[in-house]
Motif scaffolding. Structure first.
Motif, PDB file in Angstrom:
ATOM      1  N   THR A  62       0.850  -1.186   0.000  1.00  0.00           N
ATOM      2  CA  THR A  62       0.000   0.000   0.000  1.00  0.00           C
ATOM      3  C   THR A  62       0.879   1.226   0.000  1.00  0.00           C
ATOM      4  N   ILE A  63       0.434   2.275  -0.699  1.00  0.00           N
ATOM      5  CA  ILE A  63       1.189   3.519  -0.715  1.00  0.00           C
ATOM      6  C   ILE A  63       0.223   4.701  -0.721  1.00  0.00           C
ATOM      7  N   THR A  64       0.543   5.703   0.099  1.00  0.00           N
ATOM      8  CA  THR A  64      -0.281   6.910   0.139  1.00  0.00           C
ATOM      9  C   THR A  64       0.296   7.971  -0.796  1.00  0.00           C
ATOM     10  N   SER A  65      -0.438   9.042  -0.958  1.00  0.00           N
ATOM     11  CA  SER A  65      -0.009  10.088  -1.879  1.00  0.00           C
ATOM     12  C   SER A  65       1.279  10.761  -1.414  1.00  0.00           C
ATOM     13  N   ASP A  66       1.581  10.687  -0.099  1.00  0.00           N
ATOM     14  CA  ASP A  66       2.839  11.284   0.388  1.00  0.00           C
ATOM     15  C   ASP A  66       3.977  10.272   0.404  1.00  0.00           C
ATOM     16  N   GLY A  67       3.730   9.065  -0.106  1.00  0.00           N
ATOM     17  CA  GLY A  67       4.792   8.076  -0.243  1.00  0.00           C
ATOM     18  C   GLY A  67       4.951   7.112   0.923  1.00  0.00           C
ATOM     19  N   THR A  68       4.091   7.194   1.926  1.00  0.00           N
ATOM     20  CA  THR A  68       4.145   6.241   3.023  1.00  0.00           C
ATOM     21  C   THR A  68       3.718   4.867   2.518  1.00  0.00           C
ATOM     22  N   THR A  69       4.460   3.836   2.911  1.00  0.00           N
ATOM     23  CA  THR A  69       4.183   2.496   2.407  1.00  0.00           C
ATOM     24  C   THR A  69       3.957   1.504   3.542  1.00  0.00           C
ATOM     25  N   ASP A  70       3.359   0.392   3.178  1.00  0.00           N
ATOM     26  CA  ASP A  70       3.112  -0.678   4.142  1.00  0.00           C
ATOM     27  C   ASP A  70       3.105  -2.004   3.409  1.00  0.00           C
ATOM     28  N   TYR A  71       3.681  -3.036   4.047  1.00  0.00           N
ATOM     29  CA  TYR A  71       3.754  -4.367   3.460  1.00  0.00           C
ATOM     30  C   TYR A  71       3.468  -5.419   4.526  1.00  0.00           C
ATOM     31  N   PRO A  72       2.876  -6.539   4.155  1.00  0.00           N
ATOM     32  CA  PRO A  72       2.780  -7.649   5.104  1.00  0.00           C
ATOM     33  C   PRO A  72       4.140  -8.343   5.199  1.00  0.00           C
ATOM     34  N   ASP A  73       4.323  -9.104   6.254  1.00  0.00           N
ATOM     35  CA  ASP A  73       5.606  -9.777   6.463  1.00  0.00           C
ATOM     36  C   ASP A  73       5.955 -10.736   5.324  1.00  0.00           C
ATOM     37  N   SER A  74       4.937 -11.291   4.677  1.00  0.00           N
ATOM     38  CA  SER A  74       5.171 -12.301   3.640  1.00  0.00           C
ATOM     39  C   SER A  74       5.932 -11.754   2.434  1.00  0.00           C
ATOM     40  N   VAL A  75       5.887 -10.441   2.212  1.00  0.00           N
ATOM     41  CA  VAL A  75       6.565  -9.872   1.044  1.00  0.00           C
ATOM     42  C   VAL A  75       7.584  -8.798   1.424  1.00  0.00           C
ATOM     43  N   LYS A  76       7.630  -8.445   2.690  1.00  0.00           N
ATOM     44  CA  LYS A  76       8.538  -7.366   3.125  1.00  0.00           C
ATOM     45  C   LYS A  76       9.975  -7.717   2.769  1.00  0.00           C
ATOM     46  N   GLY A  77      10.671  -6.762   2.160  1.00  0.00           N
ATOM     47  CA  GLY A  77      12.042  -6.991   1.740  1.00  0.00           C
ATOM     48  C   GLY A  77      12.168  -7.545   0.334  1.00  0.00           C
ATOM     49  N   ARG A  78      11.050  -8.040  -0.227  1.00  0.00           N
ATOM     50  CA  ARG A  78      11.076  -8.580  -1.588  1.00  0.00           C
ATOM     51  C   ARG A  78      10.274  -7.712  -2.562  1.00  0.00           C
ATOM     52  N   PHE A  79       9.186  -7.136  -2.079  1.00  0.00           N
ATOM     53  CA  PHE A  79       8.314  -6.314  -2.932  1.00  0.00           C
ATOM     54  C   PHE A  79       8.491  -4.845  -2.559  1.00  0.00           C
ATOM     55  N   THR A  80       8.421  -3.991  -3.569  1.00  0.00           N
ATOM     56  CA  THR A  80       8.500  -2.549  -3.349  1.00  0.00           C
ATOM     57  C   THR A  80       7.428  -1.860  -4.173  1.00  0.00           C
ATOM     58  N   ILE A  81       6.597  -1.074  -3.487  1.00  0.00           N
ATOM     59  CA  ILE A  81       5.578  -0.299  -4.177  1.00  0.00           C
ATOM     60  C   ILE A  81       6.072   1.131  -4.341  1.00  0.00           C
ATOM     61  N   SER A  82       5.747   1.732  -5.474  1.00  0.00           N
ATOM     62  CA  SER A  82       6.097   3.130  -5.714  1.00  0.00           C
ATOM     63  C   SER A  82       4.997   3.747  -6.573  1.00  0.00           C
ATOM     64  N   ARG A  83       5.013   5.057  -6.663  1.00  0.00           N
ATOM     65  CA  ARG A  83       4.021   5.708  -7.498  1.00  0.00           C
ATOM     66  C   ARG A  83       4.612   6.952  -8.133  1.00  0.00           C
ATOM     67  N   ASP A  84       4.140   7.233  -9.320  1.00  0.00           N
ATOM     68  CA  ASP A  84       4.509   8.437 -10.047  1.00  0.00           C
ATOM     69  C   ASP A  84       3.244   9.282 -10.132  1.00  0.00           C
ATOM     70  N   ASN A  85       3.125  10.267  -9.257  1.00  0.00           N
ATOM     71  CA  ASN A  85       1.902  11.052  -9.189  1.00  0.00           C
ATOM     72  C   ASN A  85       1.656  11.833 -10.484  1.00  0.00           C
ATOM     73  N   ALA A  86       2.720  12.212 -11.164  1.00  0.00           N
ATOM     74  CA  ALA A  86       2.568  12.963 -12.409  1.00  0.00           C
ATOM     75  C   ALA A  86       1.940  12.097 -13.506  1.00  0.00           C
ATOM     76  N   LYS A  87       2.212  10.796 -13.440  1.00  0.00           N
ATOM     77  CA  LYS A  87       1.664   9.870 -14.429  1.00  0.00           C
ATOM     78  C   LYS A  87       0.456   9.111 -13.903  1.00  0.00           C
ATOM     79  N   ASN A  88       0.066   9.372 -12.641  1.00  0.00           N
ATOM     80  CA  ASN A  88      -1.059   8.655 -12.020  1.00  0.00           C
ATOM     81  C   ASN A  88      -0.873   7.149 -12.131  1.00  0.00           C
ATOM     82  N   THR A  89       0.331   6.710 -11.869  1.00  0.00           N
ATOM     83  CA  THR A  89       0.670   5.296 -12.027  1.00  0.00           C
ATOM     84  C   THR A  89       1.361   4.780 -10.777  1.00  0.00           C
ATOM     85  N   ALA A  90       0.975   3.575 -10.367  1.00  0.00           N
ATOM     86  CA  ALA A  90       1.625   2.887  -9.256  1.00  0.00           C
ATOM     87  C   ALA A  90       2.341   1.666  -9.806  1.00  0.00           C
ATOM     88  N   TYR A  91       3.427   1.307  -9.153  1.00  0.00           N
ATOM     89  CA  TYR A  91       4.234   0.179  -9.598  1.00  0.00           C
ATOM     90  C   TYR A  91       4.434  -0.794  -8.434  1.00  0.00           C
TER      91      TYR A  91
END
Length: 125
Positions: free
Chosen positions: A50-79
């Motif tokens: 999960t990611i908020t508009s200010d870039g705060t993120t959250d992950y469950p333990d099952s993926v922490k350290g392996r998955f990374t969420i990011s977003r490009d607000n200018a492109k309205n796209t999350a990765y």
């Protein structure tokens, strides 16, 4: 209304990487949080990032350290960058968008009101 379109799924070997994209369009002003969820056959849908508009993120333990969420607000796209993939990561991955809040530097709550159609990720040799 917000429309979400995911892309980037596919077949990858264990230990490999994939990057998913989620392009949002429509009433973007109505959302301040985006997230990735997954649903494996016979299992409930679960949050993986999960990611908020200010870039705060959250992950469950099952993926922490392996998955990374990011977003490009200018492109309205999350990765979602997924590394060190395991067979148990196999699922349909959905992008969600909605509202949430940050308290003390952590995501206090997040509610997804809009969903994409999903993209299949298969981790297998």
């Amino acid at each position: 209304q917000v429309q979400l379109v995911e892309s980037g799924g596919g077949l990858v070997q264990p230990g490999g990487s994939l990057r998913l994209s989620c392009a949002a369009s429509g009433s973007i002003f109505s959302i301040n949080v985006m997230g990735w969820y997954r649903q494996a056959p016979g299992k409930q849908r679960e949050s993986v990032a999960t990611i908020t508009s200010d870039g705060t993120t959250d992950y469950p333990d099952s993926v922490k350290g392996r998955f990374t969420i990011s977003r490009d607000n200018a492109k309205n796209t999350a990765y979602l960058q997924m590394n060190s993939l395991k067979p148990e990561d196999t699922a349909v991955y959905y992008c969600g968008a909605g509202q949430g809040a940050v308290r003390g530097g952590k995501i206090a709550w997040a509610a997804m009101y809009y969903w994409g159609n999903g993209t299949l990720v298969t981790v297998s040799s």
